[in-house]
Design a protein around this motif. Structure first.
Motif, PDB file in Angstrom:
ATOM      1  N   VAL A  34       0.846  -1.198   0.000  1.00 37.37           N
ATOM      2  CA  VAL A  34       0.000   0.000   0.000  1.00 37.37           C
ATOM      3  C   VAL A  34       0.886   1.254   0.000  1.00 37.37           C
ATOM      4  CG1 VAL A  34      -1.769   1.293   1.247  1.00 37.37           C
ATOM      5  CG2 VAL A  34      -1.862  -1.207   1.179  1.00 37.37           C
ATOM      6  N   TYR A  35       0.657   2.126  -0.985  1.00 31.58           N
ATOM      7  CA  TYR A  35       1.353   3.406  -1.058  1.00 31.58           C
ATOM      8  C   TYR A  35       0.348   4.514  -0.783  1.00 31.58           C
ATOM      9  CZ  TYR A  35       4.888   0.694  -3.530  1.00 31.58           C
ATOM     10  OH  TYR A  35       5.820  -0.232  -3.863  1.00 31.58           O
ATOM     11  N   ARG A  36       0.809   5.534  -0.061  1.00 34.04           N
ATOM     12  CA  ARG A  36      -0.035   6.716   0.152  1.00 34.04           C
ATOM     13  C   ARG A  36       0.335   7.753  -0.893  1.00 34.04           C
ATOM     14  NH1 ARG A  36      -1.792   6.775   5.620  1.00 34.04           N
ATOM     15  NH2 ARG A  36      -1.559   9.012   5.813  1.00 34.04           N
ATOM     16  N   LEU A  37      -0.683   8.320  -1.488  1.00 29.83           N
ATOM     17  CA  LEU A  37      -0.461   9.267  -2.576  1.00 29.83           C
ATOM     18  C   LEU A  37      -1.128  10.595  -2.264  1.00 29.83           C
ATOM     19  CD1 LEU A  37      -1.484   6.991  -5.583  1.00 29.83           C
ATOM     20  CD2 LEU A  37       0.838   7.664  -5.002  1.00 29.83           C
ATOM     21  N   LEU A  38      -0.520  11.661  -2.749  1.00 32.70           N
ATOM     22  CA  LEU A  38      -1.164  12.975  -2.780  1.00 32.70           C
ATOM     23  C   LEU A  38      -1.261  13.361  -4.247  1.00 32.70           C
ATOM     24  CD1 LEU A  38       0.894  14.733   0.046  1.00 32.70           C
ATOM     25  CD2 LEU A  38      -1.549  14.203   0.122  1.00 32.70           C
ATOM     26  N   LEU A  39      -2.485  13.517  -4.749  1.00 30.93           N
ATOM     27  CA  LEU A  39      -2.654  13.803  -6.176  1.00 30.93           C
ATOM     28  C   LEU A  39      -3.551  15.015  -6.376  1.00 30.93           C
ATOM     29  CD1 LEU A  39      -3.129  10.141  -7.462  1.00 30.93           C
ATOM     30  CD2 LEU A  39      -1.064  11.555  -7.645  1.00 30.93           C
ATOM     31  N   ASN A  40      -3.311  15.703  -7.491  1.00 33.60           N
ATOM     32  CA  ASN A  40      -3.992  16.963  -7.763  1.00 33.60           C
ATOM     33  C   ASN A  40      -4.729  16.868  -9.100  1.00 33.60           C
ATOM     34  OD1 ASN A  40      -4.653  19.625  -8.371  1.00 33.60           O
ATOM     35  ND2 ASN A  40      -2.798  20.427  -7.406  1.00 33.60           N
ATOM     36  N   PRO A  41      -6.059  16.974  -9.090  1.00 31.91           N
ATOM     37  CA  PRO A  41      -6.821  16.822 -10.331  1.00 31.91           C
ATOM     38  C   PRO A  41      -6.563  17.937 -11.352  1.00 31.91           C
ATOM     39  CG  PRO A  41      -8.265  17.541  -8.555  1.00 31.91           C
ATOM     40  CD  PRO A  41      -6.929  17.231  -7.925  1.00 31.91           C
ATOM     41  N   ARG A  42      -5.857  19.003 -10.951  1.00 31.93           N
ATOM     42  CA  ARG A  42      -5.531  20.050 -11.936  1.00 31.93           C
ATOM     43  C   ARG A  42      -4.346  19.648 -12.818  1.00 31.93           C
ATOM     44  NH1 ARG A  42      -4.359  25.588 -10.083  1.00 31.93           N
ATOM     45  NH2 ARG A  42      -2.946  24.431  -8.741  1.00 31.93           N
ATOM     46  N   HIS A  43      -3.568  18.657 -12.357  1.00 30.48           N
ATOM     47  CA  HIS A  43      -2.385  18.272 -13.134  1.00 30.48           C
ATOM     48  C   HIS A  43      -2.745  17.742 -14.519  1.00 30.48           C
ATOM     49  CE1 HIS A  43       0.607  17.826  -9.541  1.00 30.48           C
ATOM     50  NE2 HIS A  43       0.650  19.020 -10.084  1.00 30.48           N
ATOM     51  N   GLY A  44      -3.796  16.922 -14.590  1.00 24.50           N
ATOM     52  CA  GLY A  44      -4.167  16.333 -15.879  1.00 24.50           C
ATOM     53  C   GLY A  44      -4.451  17.397 -16.935  1.00 24.50           C
ATOM     54  N   PRO A  45      -5.392  18.320 -16.644  1.00 24.28           N
ATOM     55  CA  PRO A  45      -5.682  19.366 -17.638  1.00 24.28           C
ATOM     56  C   PRO A  45      -4.470  20.228 -17.989  1.00 24.28           C
ATOM     57  CG  PRO A  45      -7.422  19.274 -15.979  1.00 24.28           C
ATOM     58  CD  PRO A  45      -6.361  18.319 -15.534  1.00 24.28           C
ATOM     59  N   LEU A  46      -3.626  20.515 -17.001  1.00 29.64           N
ATOM     60  CA  LEU A  46      -2.413  21.300 -17.289  1.00 29.64           C
ATOM     61  C   LEU A  46      -1.555  20.582 -18.329  1.00 29.64           C
ATOM     62  CD1 LEU A  46      -0.682  22.549 -13.981  1.00 29.64           C
ATOM     63  CD2 LEU A  46      -1.240  23.908 -16.010  1.00 29.64           C
ATOM     64  N   LEU A  47      -1.381  19.277 -18.127  1.00 27.16           N
ATOM     65  CA  LEU A  47      -0.480  18.508 -18.988  1.00 27.16           C
ATOM     66  C   LEU A  47      -1.111  18.188 -20.340  1.00 27.16           C
ATOM     67  CD1 LEU A  47       0.899  16.273 -16.142  1.00 27.16           C
ATOM     68  CD2 LEU A  47       2.275  17.818 -17.561  1.00 27.16           C
ATOM     69  N   THR A  48      -2.400  17.868 -20.351  1.00 24.20           N
ATOM     70  CA  THR A  48      -3.034  17.591 -21.649  1.00 24.20           C
ATOM     71  C   THR A  48      -3.126  18.899 -22.452  1.00 24.20           C
ATOM     72  OG1 THR A  48      -5.222  17.731 -20.623  1.00 24.20           O
ATOM     73  CG2 THR A  48      -4.325  15.541 -20.939  1.00 24.20           C
ATOM     74  N   GLY A  49      -3.252  20.018 -21.760  1.00 22.08           N
ATOM     75  CA  GLY A  49      -3.217  21.322 -22.444  1.00 22.08           C
ATOM     76  C   GLY A  49      -1.859  21.560 -23.086  1.00 22.08           C
ATOM     77  N   ARG A  65       5.791   2.604 -13.920  1.00 14.75           N
ATOM     78  CA  ARG A  65       5.609   2.006 -15.251  1.00 14.75           C
ATOM     79  C   ARG A  65       4.126   2.087 -15.659  1.00 14.75           C
ATOM     80  NH1 ARG A  65       8.412  -1.417 -12.062  1.00 14.75           N
ATOM     81  NH2 ARG A  65      10.662  -1.311 -12.257  1.00 14.75           N
ATOM     82  N   ASP A  66       3.577   1.010 -16.261  1.00 14.00           N
ATOM     83  CA  ASP A  66       2.198   1.125 -16.750  1.00 14.00           C
ATOM     84  C   ASP A  66       1.175   1.055 -15.618  1.00 14.00           C
ATOM     85  OD1 ASP A  66       2.831  -1.548 -16.389  1.00 14.00           O
ATOM     86  OD2 ASP A  66       1.449  -2.234 -17.941  1.00 14.00           O
ATOM     87  N   ALA A  67       1.575   0.729 -14.394  1.00 15.63           N
ATOM     88  CA  ALA A  67       0.637   0.779 -13.267  1.00 15.63           C
ATOM     89  C   ALA A  67       0.141   2.209 -13.046  1.00 15.63           C
ATOM     90  CB  ALA A  67       1.291   0.239 -11.995  1.00 15.63           C
ATOM     91  N   ALA A  68       0.899   3.194 -13.531  1.00 16.45           N
ATOM     92  CA  ALA A  68       0.444   4.592 -13.418  1.00 16.45           C
ATOM     93  C   ALA A  68      -0.871   4.802 -14.146  1.00 16.45           C
ATOM     94  CB  ALA A  68       1.517   5.532 -13.967  1.00 16.45           C
ATOM     95  N   ASN A  69      -1.117   4.035 -15.204  1.00 18.85           N
ATOM     96  CA  ASN A  69      -2.390   4.190 -15.927  1.00 18.85           C
ATOM     97  C   ASN A  69      -3.584   3.757 -15.081  1.00 18.85           C
ATOM     98  OD1 ASN A  69      -1.413   5.301 -18.316  1.00 18.85           O
ATOM     99  ND2 ASN A  69      -0.776   3.281 -19.058  1.00 18.85           N
ATOM    100  N   ASP A  70      -3.378   2.810 -14.192  1.00 15.75           N
ATOM    101  CA  ASP A  70      -4.469   2.346 -13.331  1.00 15.75           C
ATOM    102  C   ASP A  70      -4.640   3.229 -12.097  1.00 15.75           C
ATOM    103  OD1 ASP A  70      -4.916   0.137 -14.957  1.00 15.75           O
ATOM    104  OD2 ASP A  70      -3.380  -1.046 -13.939  1.00 15.75           O
ATOM    105  N   TRP A  71      -3.515   3.609 -11.481  1.00 17.26           N
ATOM    106  CA  TRP A  71      -3.578   4.211 -10.150  1.00 17.26           C
ATOM    107  C   TRP A  71      -3.453   5.726 -10.151  1.00 17.26           C
ATOM    108  CZ3 TRP A  71      -5.177   1.114  -6.399  1.00 17.26           C
ATOM    109  CH2 TRP A  71      -5.002  -0.272  -6.561  1.00 17.26           C
ATOM    110  N   ILE A  72      -2.868   6.281 -11.202  1.00 11.38           N
ATOM    111  CA  ILE A  72      -2.593   7.724 -11.221  1.00 11.38           C
ATOM    112  C   ILE A  72      -3.483   8.439 -12.243  1.00 11.38           C
ATOM    113  CG2 ILE A  72      -0.800   9.489 -11.414  1.00 11.38           C
ATOM    114  CD1 ILE A  72      -0.229   7.390  -9.189  1.00 11.38           C
ATOM    115  N   SER A  73      -3.482   7.981 -13.482  1.00 12.07           N
ATOM    116  CA  SER A  73      -4.192   8.695 -14.569  1.00 12.07           C
ATOM    117  C   SER A  73      -5.617   9.106 -14.198  1.00 12.07           C
ATOM    118  CB  SER A  73      -4.236   7.839 -15.838  1.00 12.07           C
ATOM    119  OG  SER A  73      -2.988   7.825 -16.469  1.00 12.07           O
TER     120      SER A  73
END
Ligand SMILES: [Mg+2]
Length: 165
Positions: A34-49, A65-73
Motif C-alpha cells: 500500500v502506497y499513500r499518494l497525494l494527487l492533484n486533479p488540476r495536473h491532468g488538464p495542465l499537462l493535456t493542455g 511504469r504502466d501501473a500509473a495508468n491504473d492508479w494515477i491517470s
C-alpha cells in the motif's frame, strides 16, 4: 521532426511529499504494497493542455511504469499513456541514473522534455551520446509539479517547433 515527448514522473512530481491546497489523499497498491499518494486533479488538464498546444506526446517515465495508468491517470485527469520500460532498479546505480539510462535507450533521437525530481538524471544524460534535443525540468519533490514547470516545458517545446518546424 519526430513528435516531441513529455516524459512524466510520478513520485515527487505528480505525487509530492508535502500536501498543498488542491491535493487529495489516495491509497494505491499496485504490487500488493500500500502506497499513500497525494494527487492533484488540476495536473491532468495542465499537462493535456501542454500536449495539445505543442503536439507533444506525454509518456510515463516512472518506476510506476504502466501501473500509473491504473492508479494515477484517472485520479489526476490524464488518459492512459505509453510508458518508458524501466526495469527494476539496480542498486549499483542511483535511482536517477538508472532511469536516465533506460530513458535514453528508449527515446533514441526524439526530442523530449522531462518533468523529473531526481536531480542526477541531468548528469546521467550528459553521458549519453546519441540523444536529440532535450530539456530536464527539475521539480522539487516537496511541492511537486506547478504551472511554472509546465510553462518552462511549453516555452522549450515552442522554441523547438520554431527551430525545426
Ligand atoms: Mg520521482
Amino acid at each position: 521532426m519526430d513528435t516531441p515527448l513529455v516524459l512524466l514522473d510520478v513520485d515527487g512530481v505528480l505525487n509530492p511529499l508535502q500536501r498543498s491546497p488542491g491535493y487529495q489523499r489516495y491509497r494505491a497498491s499496485p504490487d500488493g504494497v500500500v502506497y499513500r499518494l497525494l494527487l492533484n486533479p488540476r495536473h491532468g488538464p495542465l499537462l493535456t493542455g501542454l500536449a495539445a498546444d505543442t503536439g507533444a506526446e506525454i509518456v510515463w517515465a516512472s518506476y510506476w511504469r504502466d501501473a500509473a495508468n491504473d492508479w494515477i491517470s484517472p485520479r489526476v485527469g490524464l488518459p492512459s499513456l505509453r510508458h518508458v520500460p524501466i526495469p527494476r532498479h539496480d542498486p549499483e546505480f542511483s535511482l536517477g541514473a538508472w532511469k536516465a539510462r533506460h530513458v535514453a535507450a528508449w527515446v533514441g533521437e526524439r526530442p523530449f522534455v522531462w518533468l523529473e525530481d531526481e536531480p542526477d538524471v541531468t548528469n546521467a544524460l550528459t553521458e549519453e551520446k546519441e540523444l536529440g534535443p532535450y530539456l530536464v525540468v527539475p521539480v522539487d519533490p516537496l511541492h511537486g509539479l506547478t504551472e511554472t514547470h509546465v510553462d518552462q516545458a511549453r516555452a522549450w517545446l515552442e522554441q523547438l517547433i520554431r527551430d525545426h518546424g
